[in-house]
Design a protein around this motif. Structure first.
Motif, PDB file in Angstrom:
ATOM      1  N   ASP A   1     -63.471 -19.290 -33.075  1.00 12.73           N
ATOM      2  CA  ASP A   1     -62.493 -20.048 -34.010  1.00 12.73           C
ATOM      3  C   ASP A   1     -61.146 -20.425 -33.431  1.00 12.73           C
ATOM      4  O   ASP A   1     -60.405 -19.507 -33.191  1.00 12.73           O
ATOM      5  CB  ASP A   1     -62.218 -18.891 -35.085  1.00 12.73           C
ATOM      6  CG  ASP A   1     -61.536 -19.358 -36.242  1.00 12.73           C
ATOM      7  OD1 ASP A   1     -61.015 -20.236 -36.445  1.00 12.73           O
ATOM      8  OD2 ASP A   1     -61.254 -18.634 -37.290  1.00 12.73           O
TER       9      ASP A   1
ATOM     10  N   ARG B   1     -58.526 -21.741 -34.971  1.00 18.79           N
ATOM     11  CA  ARG B   1     -57.483 -21.807 -35.819  1.00 18.79           C
ATOM     12  C   ARG B   1     -56.393 -20.674 -35.589  1.00 18.79           C
ATOM     13  O   ARG B   1     -55.439 -20.623 -36.174  1.00 18.79           O
ATOM     14  CB  ARG B   1     -58.068 -21.723 -37.339  1.00 18.79           C
ATOM     15  CG  ARG B   1     -58.980 -22.962 -37.820  1.00 18.79           C
ATOM     16  CD  ARG B   1     -59.497 -22.632 -39.345  1.00 18.79           C
ATOM     17  NE  ARG B   1     -60.262 -21.299 -38.932  1.00 18.79           N
ATOM     18  CZ  ARG B   1     -60.894 -20.794 -40.154  1.00 18.79           C
ATOM     19  NH1 ARG B   1     -60.860 -21.355 -41.403  1.00 18.79           N
ATOM     20  NH2 ARG B   1     -61.588 -19.634 -39.725  1.00 18.79           N
ATOM     21  N   ARG B   2     -56.760 -19.567 -34.751  1.00 14.23           N
ATOM     22  CA  ARG B   2     -55.950 -18.296 -34.505  1.00 14.23           C
ATOM     23  C   ARG B   2     -54.962 -18.882 -33.508  1.00 14.23           C
ATOM     24  O   ARG B   2     -55.061 -19.941 -32.978  1.00 14.23           O
ATOM     25  CB  ARG B   2     -57.040 -17.346 -34.073  1.00 14.23           C
ATOM     26  CG  ARG B   2     -58.299 -17.232 -34.900  1.00 14.23           C
ATOM     27  CD  ARG B   2     -59.165 -15.990 -34.346  1.00 14.23           C
ATOM     28  NE  ARG B   2     -58.640 -14.805 -34.809  1.00 14.23           N
ATOM     29  CZ  ARG B   2     -59.360 -13.603 -34.350  1.00 14.23           C
ATOM     30  NH1 ARG B   2     -60.095 -13.826 -33.508  1.00 14.23           N
ATOM     31  NH2 ARG B   2     -58.937 -12.478 -34.610  1.00 14.23           N
TER      32      ARG B   2
ATOM     33  N   GLU C   1     -63.421 -24.498 -32.266  1.00 17.57           N
ATOM     34  CA  GLU C   1     -63.549 -24.998 -33.557  1.00 17.57           C
ATOM     35  C   GLU C   1     -62.392 -25.147 -34.351  1.00 17.57           C
ATOM     36  O   GLU C   1     -61.906 -24.310 -34.777  1.00 17.57           O
ATOM     37  CB  GLU C   1     -64.858 -24.307 -34.134  1.00 17.57           C
ATOM     38  CG  GLU C   1     -65.331 -25.431 -35.503  1.00 17.57           C
ATOM     39  CD  GLU C   1     -66.507 -24.741 -35.973  1.00 17.57           C
ATOM     40  OE1 GLU C   1     -67.281 -25.547 -36.610  1.00 17.57           O
ATOM     41  OE2 GLU C   1     -66.698 -23.502 -36.110  1.00 17.57           O
TER      42      GLU C   1
ATOM     43  N   ASP D   1     -60.849 -14.440 -27.361  1.00 13.74           N
ATOM     44  CA  ASP D   1     -62.168 -14.615 -27.827  1.00 13.74           C
ATOM     45  C   ASP D   1     -62.733 -15.430 -26.891  1.00 13.74           C
ATOM     46  O   ASP D   1     -63.999 -15.292 -26.636  1.00 13.74           O
ATOM     47  CB  ASP D   1     -61.963 -15.426 -29.247  1.00 13.74           C
ATOM     48  CG  ASP D   1     -61.456 -14.685 -30.311  1.00 13.74           C
ATOM     49  OD1 ASP D   1     -61.055 -13.427 -30.140  1.00 13.74           O
ATOM     50  OD2 ASP D   1     -61.220 -15.168 -31.362  1.00 13.74           O
TER      51      ASP D   1
ATOM     52  N   THR E   1     -69.297 -20.616 -29.939  1.00 10.19           N
ATOM     53  CA  THR E   1     -68.282 -21.139 -30.782  1.00 10.19           C
ATOM     54  C   THR E   1     -67.092 -20.053 -31.125  1.00 10.19           C
ATOM     55  O   THR E   1     -67.411 -18.797 -31.275  1.00 10.19           O
ATOM     56  CB  THR E   1     -68.929 -21.301 -32.181  1.00 10.19           C
ATOM     57  OG1 THR E   1     -69.891 -22.312 -32.104  1.00 10.19           O
ATOM     58  CG2 THR E   1     -67.867 -22.031 -33.065  1.00 10.19           C
TER      59      THR E   1
END
Ligand code: AP5
Length: 226
Positions: free
Chosen positions: A202, A204-205, A120, A213, A200
Motif C-alpha cells: 500500500d 498511500r502510507r 500501489e 512494508d 503488492t
C-alpha cells in the motif's frame, strides 16, 4: 551482462508512486545496485549523447522511449561489475515486451526476477506527488513541497546539490504520462502476478511505513523475519 547475476528485485509502480524514493533506501539496505532507467535517460539528456537526443522528445511528451533503445541501454548497464552482486530495477520493465527480454537476459546468466514489489497508489495521489516534487541535480534524490521538505530550501540534504523540478512534472505532461503509461503498468503487474513473484504494498502510507512494508515483502529474499 556480467558472467553471473545475483538477486534481482523489480520495483513496480506508476509515475510518482515512490519507486525512486524507496529504491534508494532499499538498494543501500540490501546491498543491491540501483538501476533506474529514468535516471540513465536523464543523464544521457544532460550529456547530450545520441541516446539522450533520441530519448528527450519521448520523455517530454510523457511517452515511453522505444523498446529497442531502452533495452540496449539496460543490458549495457547490467553488464557493469556492480550488477553481479544483485540489482534493484526501478522503472524497468515498463511493458511485457521489456519483461520478456529481461527474463531471457537473466536466464542466460542463471538468474531470474526473485521478487517484484508493486507500490500501489491511487491516480489522484500521483498527480499531487508529481506536482510537488523537487529532485537534486547530483543524485536524483527526491523531495516534496509538503511531505518531504529538505532541511535547507532548494538544497539536497544528502549531497548539497541544487534542487529542481523535472520538465515532465509539469501538469500537462503528468496527465500524459499517466494516460500513456498506466495501461502498460497493469500488464506488467499481471505478468509478474502470473509468474508468482508479485508483492503488492500500500503506497498511500508514509515513506517510512512503505519502506517497512517493502522490507517485509522482501524478507524471503534477505532471510530476515521482517
Ligand atoms: P522515470 O524517471 O522512471 O519516471 P516515472 O516512472 O514516471 O517515475 P517517477 O520518477 O516520476 O516517480 P517515482 O515512482 O520514482 O516516485 P518518487 O520516488 O520520485 O521515467 C521518466 C521517463 O523516462 C518516462 O516517462 C519515459 O519517457 C522514460 N523511461 C524510463 N524508463 C523507461 C522504460 N523502461 N521504457 C521506456 N521509457 C522509459 O516520488 C514522487 C514524489 O512523491 C516525491 O516528491 C516524493 O518525495 C513523494 N513521495 C514518495 N513516497 C511518498 C509517500 N509514501 N508519501 C508521500 N509522498 C511520497
Amino acid at each position: 551482462m556480467t558472467a553471473s547475476i545475483g538477486r534481482v528485485v523489480v520495483l513496480l509502480g506508476a509515475p510518482g508512486a515512490g519507486k525512486g524514493t524507496q529504491a534508494q533506501i532499499l538498494s543501500e539496505r540490501l546491498g543491491l545496485a540501483h538501476v533506474a532507467t529514468g535516471d540513465l535517460f536523464r543523464a544521457a539528456v544532460r550529456d547530450e549523447t545520441p541516446l539522450g537526443l533520441t530519448a528527450k522528445g519521448y520523455m517530454d511528451r510523457g511517452e515511453l522511449v522505444p523498446d529497442a533503445v531502452t533495452i540496449e541501454m539496460l543490458l549495457e548497464r547490467l553488464a557493469k561489475p556492480d550488477a553481479a552482486a544483485g540489482i534493484l530495477l526501478d522503472g524497468f520493465p515498463r511493458n511485457t515486451a521489456q519483461a520478456e527480454v529481461l527474463d531471457k537476459a537473466l536466464a542466460d546468466k542463471g538468474g531470474r526476477v526473485d521478487i517484484a514489489p508493486y507500490i500501489e497508489v491511487p491516480e489522484a495521489d500521483l498527480v499531487a506527488r508529481l506536482g510537488g516534487r523537487w529532485i537534486c541535480r547530483a543524485g536524483g534524490h527526491p523531495y516534496h513541497e509538503q511531505t518531504k521538505r529538505p532541511l535547507k530550501a532548494g538544497v539536497c540534504d544528502v549531497d548539497g546539490s541544487e534542487l529542481y523540478q523535472r520538465t515532465d512534472d509539469q501538469p500537462a505532461t503528468v496527465q500524459a504520462r499517466l494516460r500513456q503509461q498506466l495501461g502498460a503498468l497493469d500488464e506488467v503487474v499481471a505478468y509478474y502476478r502470473g509468474h508468482g513473484v508479485l508483492q503488492t504494498v500500500d503506497g498511500r502510507r508514509g515513506i517510512e511505513q512503505v519502506t517497512a512494508d517493502l522490507l517485509a515483502a522482501l524478507a524471503p529474499l534477505t532471510g530476515s523475519k521482517g
